[in-house]
Design a protein around this motif. Structure first.
Motif: not given
Length: 120
Positions: A91, A102, A115
């Motif tokens: 992150e 992600k 995704w």
């Protein structure tokens, strides 16, 4: 263990880490990924970190230029892990990386694949 797999008709590659990474495994993954990147286009990576117990010193000190050139050829990374420290690193790195990153919990690996399949 470190493995790399990409189907010929897909832009998605999967890397699995489960335990300690050997120099031999790192060489094999780097060779396979470089071959895919040399074909052109951009890769989307699913990194499935099941467990990470470190790596052999030779694997750790691989050519840093490979990492830089790899990031130029990757558009998206779905990091699948339950390790809190890896989630935090990913992150944080996501803020300075041109790659869209992600993070998903291991129980949501299907969502990670979806995704990547739908990412543009």
């Amino acid at each position: 263990m470190l493995t790399y797999e990409k189907k010929p008709d897909s832009a998605i590659a999967e890397i699995v880490v489960d335990g300690k990474i050997s120099d031999e495994e790192m060489n094999a993954v780097m060779t396979a990924m470089k071959a895919d990147l040399d074909k052109g286009g951009r890769l989307k990576l699913l990194e499935d970190i099941r467990s990470f117990e470190g790596m052999e010193p030779a694997a750790f000190f691989k050519d840093p230029r490979f990492g830089i050139s790899m990031m130029k050829g990757v558009s998206h990374v779905a990091l699948v892990t339950d390790a809190t420290w890896l989630r935090a690193v990913a992150e944080t790195f996501g803020f300075v990386s041109p790659v869209q990153i992600k993070v998903f919990e291991r129980a949501r690996i299907g969502e990670a694949r979806t995704w990547l399949e739908t990412a543009v």
